[in-house]
Design an enzyme around this catalytic site. Sequence first.
Site, PDB file in Angstrom:
ATOM      1  N   CYS A 142       0.840  -1.205   0.000  1.00 24.25           N
ATOM      2  CA  CYS A 142       0.000   0.000   0.000  1.00 24.25           C
ATOM      3  C   CYS A 142       0.875   1.255   0.000  1.00 24.25           C
ATOM      4  CB  CYS A 142      -0.932  -0.031   1.209  1.00 24.25           C
ATOM      5  SG  CYS A 142      -2.125   1.315   1.247  1.00 24.25           S
ATOM      6  N   CYS A 143       1.889   1.291   0.890  1.00 24.60           N
ATOM      7  CA  CYS A 143       2.798   2.441   0.919  1.00 24.60           C
ATOM      8  C   CYS A 143       3.519   2.585  -0.408  1.00 24.60           C
ATOM      9  CB  CYS A 143       3.841   2.283   2.032  1.00 24.60           C
ATOM     10  SG  CYS A 143       3.249   2.674   3.696  1.00 24.60           S
ATOM     11  N   CYS A 223      -1.069   8.255   7.650  1.00 29.23           N
ATOM     12  CA  CYS A 223      -2.405   7.953   7.133  1.00 29.23           C
ATOM     13  C   CYS A 223      -3.333   7.536   8.278  1.00 29.23           C
ATOM     14  CB  CYS A 223      -2.325   6.821   6.125  1.00 29.23           C
ATOM     15  SG  CYS A 223      -1.489   7.254   4.594  1.00 29.23           S
ATOM     16  N   CYS A 226      -3.434   3.870   9.607  1.00 28.54           N
ATOM     17  CA  CYS A 226      -2.162   3.362  10.135  1.00 28.54           C
ATOM     18  C   CYS A 226      -1.588   4.255  11.224  1.00 28.54           C
ATOM     19  CB  CYS A 226      -1.153   3.217   8.997  1.00 28.54           C
ATOM     20  SG  CYS A 226      -1.707   2.103   7.687  1.00 28.54           S
ATOM     21  N   CYS A 249       7.902   4.125   5.710  1.00 26.51           N
ATOM     22  CA  CYS A 249       6.992   3.810   4.621  1.00 26.51           C
ATOM     23  C   CYS A 249       7.727   3.405   3.348  1.00 26.51           C
ATOM     24  CB  CYS A 249       6.098   5.003   4.327  1.00 26.51           C
ATOM     25  SG  CYS A 249       7.030   6.475   3.905  1.00 26.51           S
TER      26      CYS A 249
HETATM   27  S1  SF4 Z   1       0.518   4.492   5.773  1.00 22.26           S
HETATM   28 FE1  SF4 Z   1      -1.125   2.895   5.648  1.00 22.26          FE
HETATM   29  S2  SF4 Z   1      -2.842   3.754   4.377  1.00 22.26           S
HETATM   30 FE2  SF4 Z   1      -0.956   5.082   4.115  1.00 22.26          FE
HETATM   31  S3  SF4 Z   1      -0.015   4.312   2.261  1.00 22.26           S
HETATM   32 FE3  SF4 Z   1       0.997   3.236   3.976  1.00 22.26          FE
HETATM   33  S4  SF4 Z   1      -0.216   1.343   4.354  1.00 22.26           S
HETATM   34 FE4  SF4 Z   1      -1.416   2.690   2.978  1.00 22.26          FE
END
Ligand code: SF4
Length: 260
Positions: A142-143, A223, A226, A249
Amino acid sequence: MSGNTNKFTVIDSSRGIAPRPDTRLDPAVRAHLTQLQHKAEGRDAHGILELALTGEFTGKTAVVSSFGAESAVLLHLMATVDPNTPVLFLNTGKLFGETLRYRDRLQDTLGLGDVRSLSPSLAARQAVDPEGTLWSRDTDACCNFRKVVPLNHALAPFAAQITGRKRFQTRERAGMQPVEFHEGRFRFNPLWQWDLAQLEAYMEAHKLPRHPLVEDGYPSIGCMPCTRRVQAGEDYRAGRWSGLDKDECGIHVGVDGEGI
Ligand code: SF4
């Protein structure tokens, strides 16, 4: 940060601070890096920003900012050198609404002339995370698609970037230098030696606006899915990816090691 500075523990910056030479560097790049590191010696944050934004780097450097709990300090310092420096902001689509409003407020208050909000493309969202729940299954993936890929694309035209990373924040960051070379460009870390008390004092002295979530128990803000509140006695970044073996991240991890 305000009023909360003493409530959280922080990484001991005396651990592992020896520079780690990167043997993969091209000799010419290494020589250039050594030259810049010599120039950065003894400079304060403003001096490092002048090194990063003037002379050979005029028009070639961008700031990467999360518009998080401590971002106002770096952005205020940057604006005293050049308020029209490009500021790259990752709007992942998963941020707190407070962060978006804080971005707009700081932009106006500090007179920032070139804030660029970066997001994954619609095609990438549809292909990788059509339901928007990837964070719950694979935070690294996701990151990567919400942060790393858009930032790498936006940084492509720049020879250097400026980050708000500090040594005290994580074990990874404890070894950082004021100037580094990371993924094809120079990286300047003007606040590398600052601690929470210095950040707080700077915010106070310059009457900088606070991120609204700091007073609500969020000393480090990413985010929404998280990030959680931090309790008294917990590590300052304990609310980031809580429960996972993850404290970066992927944006800033590298040769020697921020804050998004
Ligand atoms: S911090 Fe969490 S929601 Fe944001 S990009 Fe990374 S995994 Fe995705």
